[in-house]
Design a protein around this motif. Structure first.
Motif, PDB file in Angstrom:
ATOM      1  N   GLU A  59       6.639  -6.160  14.700  1.00  0.00           N
ATOM      2  CA  GLU A  59       5.556  -7.044  15.147  1.00  0.00           C
ATOM      3  C   GLU A  59       4.177  -6.495  14.797  1.00  0.00           C
ATOM      4  OE1 GLU A  59       8.192  -6.197  17.437  1.00  0.00           O
ATOM      5  OE2 GLU A  59       9.160  -7.977  16.620  1.00  0.00           O
ATOM      6  N   ASP A  60       4.118  -5.367  14.097  1.00  0.00           N
ATOM      7  CA  ASP A  60       2.842  -4.729  13.788  1.00  0.00           C
ATOM      8  C   ASP A  60       2.397  -4.999  12.357  1.00  0.00           C
ATOM      9  OD1 ASP A  60       2.585  -3.565  16.336  1.00  0.00           O
ATOM     10  OD2 ASP A  60       3.796  -1.844  15.749  1.00  0.00           O
ATOM     11  N   VAL A  61       1.105  -4.763  12.128  1.00  0.00           N
ATOM     12  CA  VAL A  61       0.519  -4.820  10.792  1.00  0.00           C
ATOM     13  C   VAL A  61       0.091  -3.404  10.456  1.00  0.00           C
ATOM     14  CG1 VAL A  61      -1.377  -5.738   9.387  1.00  0.00           C
ATOM     15  CG2 VAL A  61      -0.281  -7.186  11.110  1.00  0.00           C
ATOM     16  N   VAL A  62       0.507  -2.920   9.283  1.00  0.00           N
ATOM     17  CA  VAL A  62       0.189  -1.556   8.884  1.00  0.00           C
ATOM     18  C   VAL A  62      -0.945  -1.538   7.870  1.00  0.00           C
ATOM     19  CG1 VAL A  62       2.493  -0.616   9.327  1.00  0.00           C
ATOM     20  CG2 VAL A  62       1.975  -1.574   7.080  1.00  0.00           C
ATOM     21  N   LEU A  63      -1.625  -0.414   7.819  1.00  0.00           N
ATOM     22  CA  LEU A  63      -2.616  -0.134   6.792  1.00  0.00           C
ATOM     23  C   LEU A  63      -2.102   1.107   6.081  1.00  0.00           C
ATOM     24  CD1 LEU A  63      -5.377  -0.839   5.539  1.00  0.00           C
ATOM     25  CD2 LEU A  63      -6.400   0.755   7.169  1.00  0.00           C
ATOM     26  N   ILE A  64      -1.750   0.965   4.803  1.00  0.00           N
ATOM     27  CA  ILE A  64      -1.094   2.056   4.085  1.00  0.00           C
ATOM     28  C   ILE A  64      -1.722   2.293   2.718  1.00  0.00           C
ATOM     29  CG2 ILE A  64       1.156   1.773   5.205  1.00  0.00           C
ATOM     30  CD1 ILE A  64       2.114   0.248   2.709  1.00  0.00           C
ATOM     31  N   TYR A  82      -3.957  -0.846   1.998  1.00  0.00           N
ATOM     32  CA  TYR A  82      -3.256  -2.125   1.912  1.00  0.00           C
ATOM     33  C   TYR A  82      -2.771  -2.562   3.299  1.00  0.00           C
ATOM     34  CZ  TYR A  82       0.121  -5.638   0.461  1.00  0.00           C
ATOM     35  OH  TYR A  82       0.816  -6.808   0.308  1.00  0.00           O
ATOM     36  N   PRO A  83      -3.292  -3.682   3.809  1.00  0.00           N
ATOM     37  CA  PRO A  83      -2.818  -4.190   5.102  1.00  0.00           C
ATOM     38  C   PRO A  83      -1.696  -5.207   4.894  1.00  0.00           C
ATOM     39  CG  PRO A  83      -4.781  -5.390   4.458  1.00  0.00           C
ATOM     40  CD  PRO A  83      -4.480  -4.405   3.352  1.00  0.00           C
ATOM     41  N   ASN A  84      -0.647  -5.109   5.716  1.00  0.00           N
ATOM     42  CA  ASN A  84       0.444  -6.071   5.599  1.00  0.00           C
ATOM     43  C   ASN A  84       1.314  -5.997   6.854  1.00  0.00           C
ATOM     44  OD1 ASN A  84       1.537  -7.984   3.565  1.00  0.00           O
ATOM     45  ND2 ASN A  84       3.412  -6.801   3.838  1.00  0.00           N
ATOM     46  N   PRO A  85       1.823  -7.138   7.320  1.00  0.00           N
ATOM     47  CA  PRO A  85       2.766  -7.111   8.444  1.00  0.00           C
ATOM     48  C   PRO A  85       4.044  -6.360   8.044  1.00  0.00           C
ATOM     49  CG  PRO A  85       1.890  -9.320   8.129  1.00  0.00           C
ATOM     50  CD  PRO A  85       1.457  -8.508   6.942  1.00  0.00           C
ATOM     51  N   VAL A  86       4.548  -5.534   8.937  1.00  0.00           N
ATOM     52  CA  VAL A  86       5.772  -4.761   8.671  1.00  0.00           C
ATOM     53  C   VAL A  86       6.914  -5.690   8.295  1.00  0.00           C
ATOM     54  CG1 VAL A  86       7.511  -3.239   9.720  1.00  0.00           C
ATOM     55  CG2 VAL A  86       5.079  -2.840  10.160  1.00  0.00           C
ATOM     56  N   ALA A  87       7.023  -6.811   8.975  1.00  0.00           N
ATOM     57  CA  ALA A  87       8.132  -7.745   8.755  1.00  0.00           C
ATOM     58  C   ALA A  87       8.096  -8.426   7.394  1.00  0.00           C
ATOM     59  CB  ALA A  87       8.141  -8.807   9.851  1.00  0.00           C
ATOM     60  N   GLN A  88       6.985  -8.316   6.645  1.00  0.00           N
ATOM     61  CA  GLN A  88       6.890  -9.045   5.386  1.00  0.00           C
ATOM     62  C   GLN A  88       7.055  -8.183   4.146  1.00  0.00           C
ATOM     63  OE1 GLN A  88       3.673 -11.827   5.359  1.00  0.00           O
ATOM     64  NE2 GLN A  88       4.334 -12.734   7.263  1.00  0.00           N
ATOM     65  N   PHE A  89       7.507  -6.954   4.326  1.00  0.00           N
ATOM     66  CA  PHE A  89       7.894  -6.125   3.187  1.00  0.00           C
ATOM     67  C   PHE A  89       9.380  -6.360   2.921  1.00  0.00           C
ATOM     68  CE2 PHE A  89       4.257  -3.618   4.786  1.00  0.00           C
ATOM     69  CZ  PHE A  89       3.582  -3.350   3.598  1.00  0.00           C
ATOM     70  N   LYS A 133      11.568   4.179  -5.265  1.00  0.00           N
ATOM     71  CA  LYS A 133      11.030   5.378  -4.624  1.00  0.00           C
ATOM     72  C   LYS A 133       9.552   5.119  -4.334  1.00  0.00           C
ATOM     73  CE  LYS A 133      10.626  10.326  -5.631  1.00  0.00           C
ATOM     74  NZ  LYS A 133      10.959  11.333  -6.641  1.00  0.00           N
ATOM     75  N   PHE A 134       9.103   5.492  -3.146  1.00  0.00           N
ATOM     76  CA  PHE A 134       7.708   5.286  -2.758  1.00  0.00           C
ATOM     77  C   PHE A 134       7.124   6.566  -2.183  1.00  0.00           C
ATOM     78  CE2 PHE A 134       9.338   0.994  -2.646  1.00  0.00           C
ATOM     79  CZ  PHE A 134       8.275   0.210  -3.047  1.00  0.00           C
ATOM     80  N   GLU A 135       5.838   6.743  -2.427  1.00  0.00           N
ATOM     81  CA  GLU A 135       5.043   7.708  -1.692  1.00  0.00           C
ATOM     82  C   GLU A 135       4.177   6.856  -0.780  1.00  0.00           C
ATOM     83  OE1 GLU A 135       2.896   9.996  -4.584  1.00  0.00           O
ATOM     84  OE2 GLU A 135       4.725  10.907  -5.366  1.00  0.00           O
ATOM     85  N   VAL A 136       4.237   7.095   0.529  1.00  0.00           N
ATOM     86  CA  VAL A 136       3.547   6.245   1.496  1.00  0.00           C
ATOM     87  C   VAL A 136       2.736   7.107   2.459  1.00  0.00           C
ATOM     88  CG1 VAL A 136       3.834   4.500   3.303  1.00  0.00           C
ATOM     89  CG2 VAL A 136       5.469   4.595   1.418  1.00  0.00           C
ATOM     90  N   GLU A 137       1.500   6.684   2.691  1.00  0.00           N
ATOM     91  CA  GLU A 137       0.686   7.283   3.747  1.00  0.00           C
ATOM     92  C   GLU A 137       0.400   6.178   4.755  1.00  0.00           C
ATOM     93  OE1 GLU A 137      -3.608   9.518   4.472  1.00  0.00           O
ATOM     94  OE2 GLU A 137      -3.149   8.696   2.495  1.00  0.00           O
ATOM     95  N   LEU A 138       0.838   6.378   5.990  1.00  0.00           N
ATOM     96  CA  LEU A 138       0.580   5.404   7.047  1.00  0.00           C
ATOM     97  C   LEU A 138      -0.763   5.752   7.685  1.00  0.00           C
ATOM     98  CD1 LEU A 138       1.355   3.046   8.871  1.00  0.00           C
ATOM     99  CD2 LEU A 138       2.681   4.639  10.256  1.00  0.00           C
ATOM    100  N   ILE A 139      -1.801   5.016   7.282  1.00  0.00           N
ATOM    101  CA  ILE A 139      -3.150   5.284   7.761  1.00  0.00           C
ATOM    102  C   ILE A 139      -3.283   4.845   9.217  1.00  0.00           C
ATOM    103  CG2 ILE A 139      -5.604   4.755   7.433  1.00  0.00           C
ATOM    104  CD1 ILE A 139      -4.809   4.203   4.437  1.00  0.00           C
ATOM    105  N   ASP A 140      -2.852   3.612   9.505  1.00  0.00           N
ATOM    106  CA  ASP A 140      -2.991   3.074  10.854  1.00  0.00           C
ATOM    107  C   ASP A 140      -2.093   1.854  10.982  1.00  0.00           C
ATOM    108  OD1 ASP A 140      -3.936   2.825  13.451  1.00  0.00           O
ATOM    109  OD2 ASP A 140      -5.901   2.055  12.883  1.00  0.00           O
ATOM    110  N   TYR A 141      -1.936   1.376  12.200  1.00  0.00           N
ATOM    111  CA  TYR A 141      -1.261   0.105  12.439  1.00  0.00           C
ATOM    112  C   TYR A 141      -1.727  -0.474  13.755  1.00  0.00           C
ATOM    113  CZ  TYR A 141       1.939   2.510  15.640  1.00  0.00           C
ATOM    114  OH  TYR A 141       2.478   3.239  16.679  1.00  0.00           O
ATOM    115  N   LYS A 142      -1.629  -1.795  13.851  1.00  0.00           N
ATOM    116  CA  LYS A 142      -2.007  -2.526  15.062  1.00  0.00           C
ATOM    117  C   LYS A 142      -1.015  -3.667  15.257  1.00  0.00           C
ATOM    118  CE  LYS A 142      -6.991  -1.760  14.640  1.00  0.00           C
ATOM    119  NZ  LYS A 142      -7.292  -0.975  15.807  1.00  0.00           N
TER     120      LYS A 142
END
Length: 185
Positions: A59-64, A82-89, A133-142
């Motif tokens: 239910e969250d939106v991430v900024l990555i 990049y902002p995007n809802p978790v459910a839409q990846f 394969k991904f390199e991901v940095e989770l900056i924030d989420y709300k």
């Protein structure tokens, strides 16, 4: 009256107990292999830099920040803030995000069944059945509720200041290649 015939037990040959236990272990390992093969595919998430706090939910939106690669290292997509809802990846990316923490950096491998499978997006550099394969940095989420509340406050402020900006404007960064575009509520 029934007569019982007694049969003497033969002594166990030297080394037979070891062979018996090896047989038991082999059966157990084979059974575990079958159980392992029956497990659904899952992304692997390796922590490069630990984050803190709770993990995002569907239910969250991430900024990555992320970089997407094929297993041979060829980069197919990259984005910052990049902002995007978790459910839409794609499902594997969503599952991986839910194992991350704010401020953390991660290496993620997503099996093709949890990515694009044998039907990648048209025109995509991702071939069918490709593990990613991904390199991901989770900056924030709300949460979506927090974001909607912030948007409502911003709209009220804009209206009070003379209406600068358009209500309901699209989320910046949407539409990056290889990543689903978020649907505006």
């Amino acid at each position: 009256m029934t007569e019982i015939t007694r049969v003497p037990l033969q002594p166990i040959a030297k080394g037979a107990v070891s062979k018996l236990w090896l047989g038991v272990v082999a059966i157990a390992v084979a059974s575990a292999g079958v159980a392992y093969a029956a497990l659904p595919p899952a992304p692997t998430v390796k922590t490069l830099t630990a984050g803190t706090g709770a993990s995002p939910t569907m239910e969250d939106v991430v900024l990555i920040n992320y970089k997407g690669m094929l297993m041979d290292g060829k980069v197919f997509d990259e984005n910052k803030n990049y902002p995007n809802p978790v459910a839409q990846f794609v499902p594997g990316f969503s599952k991986a995000l839910m194992k991350m923490q704010r401020g953390g950096k991660y290496e993620v491998v997503i099996p093709s069944e949890l990515a694009y499978g044998d039907h990648p997006q048209p025109g995509s550099p991702i071939p069918p059945n490709a593990d990613l394969k991904f390199e991901v940095e989770l900056i924030d989420y709300k949460s979506l509720a927090e974001i909607r509340q912030q948007q409502a406050i911003l709209q009220q402020l804009q209206q009070m200041q003379g209406g600068a900006g358009a209500p309901g404007a699209a989320v910046p960064g949407a539409g990056a290649p290889g990543v689903p575009v978020p649907v505006q509520p």
